[in-house]
Scaffold this active site. Structure first.
Site, PDB file in Angstrom:
ATOM      1  N   SER A   1     -12.726  79.671  -1.246  1.00 41.79           N
ATOM      2  CA  SER A   1     -12.101  80.486  -0.964  1.00 41.79           C
ATOM      3  C   SER A   1     -11.064  80.910  -2.147  1.00 41.79           C
ATOM      4  O   SER A   1     -10.723  82.176  -1.732  1.00 41.79           O
ATOM      5  CB  SER A   1     -10.771  80.221   0.250  1.00 41.79           C
ATOM      6  OG  SER A   1     -12.506  79.884   1.110  1.00 41.79           O
TER       7      SER A   1
ATOM      8  N   GLU B   1     -15.599  76.549  -7.988  1.00 44.20           N
ATOM      9  CA  GLU B   1     -15.634  75.352  -8.095  1.00 44.20           C
ATOM     10  C   GLU B   1     -14.914  74.460  -7.505  1.00 44.20           C
ATOM     11  O   GLU B   1     -14.427  74.885  -6.313  1.00 44.20           O
ATOM     12  CB  GLU B   1     -14.384  76.087  -9.712  1.00 44.20           C
ATOM     13  CG  GLU B   1     -14.917  76.768 -10.775  1.00 44.20           C
ATOM     14  CD  GLU B   1     -14.082  76.354 -12.205  1.00 44.20           C
ATOM     15  OE1 GLU B   1     -12.757  76.276 -11.668  1.00 44.20           O
ATOM     16  OE2 GLU B   1     -13.858  77.821 -12.656  1.00 44.20           O
TER      17      GLU B   1
ATOM     18  N   GLU C   1     -19.647  84.661   0.500  1.00 44.48           N
ATOM     19  CA  GLU C   1     -19.323  86.193  -0.138  1.00 44.48           C
ATOM     20  C   GLU C   1     -17.586  86.465   0.685  1.00 44.48           C
ATOM     21  O   GLU C   1     -16.806  87.334   0.623  1.00 44.48           O
ATOM     22  CB  GLU C   1     -19.586  87.047   0.280  1.00 44.48           C
ATOM     23  CG  GLU C   1     -20.711  87.023  -0.792  1.00 44.48           C
ATOM     24  CD  GLU C   1     -20.735  87.349  -2.294  1.00 44.48           C
ATOM     25  OE1 GLU C   1     -19.148  87.383  -2.464  1.00 44.48           O
ATOM     26  OE2 GLU C   1     -22.049  86.612  -3.236  1.00 44.48           O
TER      27      GLU C   1
HETATM   28  C1  LIG Z   1     -25.655  78.458  -0.344  1.00 48.49           C
HETATM   29  C2  LIG Z   1     -24.343  78.610  -0.940  1.00 48.49           C
HETATM   30  C3  LIG Z   1     -24.364  79.133  -2.352  1.00 48.49           C
HETATM   31  C4  LIG Z   1     -23.851  80.085  -2.863  1.00 48.49           C
HETATM   32  N1  LIG Z   1     -23.863  80.539  -3.906  1.00 48.49           N
HETATM   33  C5  LIG Z   1     -22.746  80.931  -4.271  1.00 48.49           C
HETATM   34  C6  LIG Z   1     -23.009  81.701  -5.844  1.00 48.49           C
HETATM   35  O1  LIG Z   1     -24.243  82.209  -6.182  1.00 48.49           O
HETATM   36  N2  LIG Z   1     -21.857  81.325  -7.007  1.00 48.49           N
HETATM   37  C7  LIG Z   1     -20.022  81.296  -6.383  1.00 48.49           C
HETATM   38  O2  LIG Z   1     -19.422  81.335  -7.290  1.00 48.49           O
HETATM   39  N3  LIG Z   1     -20.043  80.641  -5.416  1.00 48.49           N
HETATM   40  C8  LIG Z   1     -21.601  80.485  -3.916  1.00 48.49           C
HETATM   41  N4  LIG Z   1     -21.100  79.613  -2.972  1.00 48.49           N
HETATM   42  C9  LIG Z   1     -20.057  79.695  -2.558  1.00 48.49           C
HETATM   43  C10 LIG Z   1     -18.833  80.402  -1.081  1.00 48.49           C
HETATM   44  O3  LIG Z   1     -18.569  82.181  -2.391  1.00 48.49           O
HETATM   45  C11 LIG Z   1     -18.216  79.040  -0.810  1.00 48.49           C
HETATM   46  O4  LIG Z   1     -18.600  78.032   0.071  1.00 48.49           O
HETATM   47  C12 LIG Z   1     -17.028  80.408  -0.095  1.00 48.49           C
HETATM   48  O5  LIG Z   1     -16.349  81.137  -0.193  1.00 48.49           O
HETATM   49  C13 LIG Z   1     -16.029  78.993   0.910  1.00 48.49           C
HETATM   50  O6  LIG Z   1     -15.515  78.102  -0.750  1.00 48.49           O
HETATM   51  P1  LIG Z   1     -15.750  77.004   0.064  1.00 48.49           P
HETATM   52  O7  LIG Z   1     -16.876  76.176   0.437  1.00 48.49           O
HETATM   53  O8  LIG Z   1     -14.599  75.967  -1.610  1.00 48.49           O
HETATM   54  O9  LIG Z   1     -14.666  76.522   1.316  1.00 48.49           O
HETATM   55  P2  LIG Z   1     -13.196  76.252   1.323  1.00 48.49           P
HETATM   56  O10 LIG Z   1     -12.261  77.214  -0.099  1.00 48.49           O
HETATM   57  O11 LIG Z   1     -12.182  75.017   1.093  1.00 48.49           O
HETATM   58  O12 LIG Z   1     -12.997  76.785   2.696  1.00 48.49           O
HETATM   59  C14 LIG Z   1     -13.064  75.719   3.908  1.00 48.49           C
HETATM   60  C15 LIG Z   1     -12.341  76.135   5.064  1.00 48.49           C
HETATM   61  O13 LIG Z   1     -11.072  76.309   4.635  1.00 48.49           O
HETATM   62  C16 LIG Z   1     -10.053  78.145   5.240  1.00 48.49           C
HETATM   63  N5  LIG Z   1      -9.914  77.817   4.949  1.00 48.49           N
HETATM   64  C17 LIG Z   1      -9.446  77.736   2.843  1.00 48.49           C
HETATM   65  N6  LIG Z   1      -8.542  78.749   3.392  1.00 48.49           N
HETATM   66  C18 LIG Z   1      -8.330  79.776   3.998  1.00 48.49           C
HETATM   67  C19 LIG Z   1      -7.077  80.496   4.590  1.00 48.49           C
HETATM   68  N7  LIG Z   1      -5.973  80.341   3.277  1.00 48.49           N
HETATM   69  N8  LIG Z   1      -6.845  80.473   5.159  1.00 48.49           N
HETATM   70  C20 LIG Z   1      -7.716  80.072   6.560  1.00 48.49           C
HETATM   71  N9  LIG Z   1      -8.232  79.181   6.143  1.00 48.49           N
HETATM   72  C21 LIG Z   1      -8.782  79.169   4.829  1.00 48.49           C
HETATM   73  C22 LIG Z   1     -12.594  78.680   4.962  1.00 48.49           C
HETATM   74  O14 LIG Z   1     -12.104  79.572   5.890  1.00 48.49           O
HETATM   75  C23 LIG Z   1     -13.134  77.321   5.827  1.00 48.49           C
HETATM   76  O15 LIG Z   1     -13.051  77.469   6.790  1.00 48.49           O
HETATM   77  C24 LIG Z   1     -22.310  79.623  -2.399  1.00 48.49           C
HETATM   78  C25 LIG Z   1     -22.085  78.854  -1.286  1.00 48.49           C
HETATM   79  C26 LIG Z   1     -23.342  78.312  -0.153  1.00 48.49           C
HETATM   80  C27 LIG Z   1     -23.135  77.418   0.855  1.00 48.49           C
END
Ligand SMILES: Cc1cc2nc3c(=O)[nH]c(=O)nc-3n(C[C@H](O)[C@H](O)[C@H](O)COP(=O)(O)OP(=O)(O)OC[C@H]3O[C@@H](n4cnc5c(N)ncnc54)[C@H](O)[C@@H]3O)c2cc1C
Length: 389
Positions: A131, A126, A363
């Protein structure tokens, strides 16, 4: 290296290789340029997947799957992972949690999904829950024998056309009640708001969704109220190993192409492989692949041998972390060895660059994997990762 693979494992590898080389590689450039494939091509790929018995490798035979061992699943994912533009996604592996459905749900969803007749999407992320997947806010409230669901989703791969969408919610907005719903295509209130463009051109999108007053019968819950997180635990192990295996596959393909090029390309009167700088890159690539492959298949064998779920989960994080980072390093070096030609879209290593970059993010990002591993080391010590019997 002798990993003690069985004759059946070798047969699986031959079939997966045949699928990748004869049915996926030939369509990579067309998909990259047109951002889609004609329906006849898609149908021919599906037919090849079924013909080579590579459909639903992660599900039981009684549901129409191939019931492969974890080692065999890694072999398949390594081979098909070599195909660029996420063509590996055409080798469908329905979400493993569907096996926990009611008999009616298994009949309606899992069996057609194993046959390749029902595409699925998994909608968890969402705008404010990436993450931090536990921060899901999409809320389901009981109204008679229906739930009314409201919320927002993003990155929902395939959700623009999937026949079945697995939707992560919290019942009554309560984070202690994570609950999975099975949403049929066309359910009123399940709306695609936007289809952003992504670096990887795979022929399907990762839409943003608005879920607005969507009424769903209570029978569409998978498992039970509050069991959503528990149901996805096995998925995490499977998905992380699959990512590791694909990353290794990408690295192997990129390094083979780079080696061929280094043996052919001449500069300063000799083939570039004779420059130590290039030879050293190839040496580092080979070492990264050897290390990643060793840990991946070693742990896959442990899981097949009955490794407990918690340890499997902890080790899968280390494997995902190492293999996705190593895959990225290897593909990047392959581009470097190709020089300018490594950035041409017609070169598989350029397309692999876009594919492998994602593996460090979805993932669970590399940082999240480190949190999992660090937490395990803190609570259980190092032995799980460093001890040898
Ligand atoms: C092409 C694509 C397909 C996808 N398909 C799906 C899908 O089918 N279904 C689904 O549900 N999701 C899907 N995703 C989502 C994907 O799982 C998320 O992008 C991923 O989990 C990271 O979340 P975010 O992009 O919101 O990054 P954020 O959580 O905003 O993270 C941004 C940065 O902060 C860092 N960070 C965050 N929290 C911490 C912490 N506690 N400590 C240290 N660093 C931290 C992260 O490592 C990252 O570097 C997809 C993403 C992409 C790009």
């Amino acid at each position: 290296m002798d990993m003690g693979l069985t004759a059946e494992d070798h047969d699986v590898r031959e079939r997966a290789r045949e699928l990748a080389e004869n049915h996926l590689f030939p369509h990579e450039e067309e998909l990259d340029i047109n951002e889609c494939l004609p329906e006849e091509t898609e149908a021919a790929i599906r037919q090849a997947v079924r013909g080579l018995q590579l459909n639903a490798i992660n599900h039981k035979k009684e549901y129409g799957g191939q019931e492969m061992t974890i080692v065999q699943q890694c072999i398949v994912n390594e081979e098909v992972g070599k195909a660029t533009n996420a063509l590996w996604g055409r080798v469908w592996q329905p979400p493993v949690c569907l096996q926990f459905g009611s008999p009616e749900q298994i009949e309606k969803y899992l069996i057609p999904a194993c046959r390749g007749e029902l595409r699925t999407s998994f909608c968890t992320s969402e705008p404010t829950a990436g993450s931090d997947a536990g921060g899901v806010k999409t809320s389901a409230s009981l109204d008679g024998n229906h739930y009314v669901i409201n919320g927002e989703k993003c990155f929902a791969s395939n959700a623009e056309f999937a026949g079945l969408n697995l939707l992560t919610t919290v019942v009554d907005g309560d984070p202690s009640k994570p609950t999975l719903f099975l949403i049929d295509k066309g359910t009123p209130g399940f709306n695609v708001r936007r289809l952003p463009r992504f670096a990887q051109r795979s022929g399907h999108g990762h839409p943003e969704l608005d879920i607005e007053d969507m009424r769903v019968p209570a029978t569409q819950i998978l498992g039970d109220v509050g069991k959503g997180y528990e149901l996805t635990k096995d998925w995490f192990v499977e998905a992380r190993l699959a990512i590791a295996a694909r990353s290794i596959g990408m690295a192997v393909r990129a390094s083979e192409l780079a080696l061929d090029w280094a043996q052919e390309r001449e500069q300063f009167g000799q083939t570039i492989i004779h420059f130590q700088a290039v030879e050293f890159m190839l040496a580092e690539m080979a070492t990264d692949i050897m290390a990643g492959k060793s840990m991946l298949y070693r742990v896959a064998q442990e899981i097949d041998g009955g490794l407990d779920r918690k340890t499997a989960h902890a080790k899968a994080s280390a494997i995902k972390l190492f293999c996705s980072e190593a895959g990225f390093r290897v593909v990047d070096k392959a581009v470097q060895i190709f020089g300018g030609r490594g950035t041409m879209c017609e070169n598989p290593v350029e397309r692999l660059t876009r594919d492998v970059r994602l593996e460090r993010i979805w993932e669970g990002t590399s940082e999240i994997q480190k949190m999992v591993i660090g937490g395990q080391v803190r609570k259980r010590g190092l032995d799980m990762y460093t001890g040898w019997d």
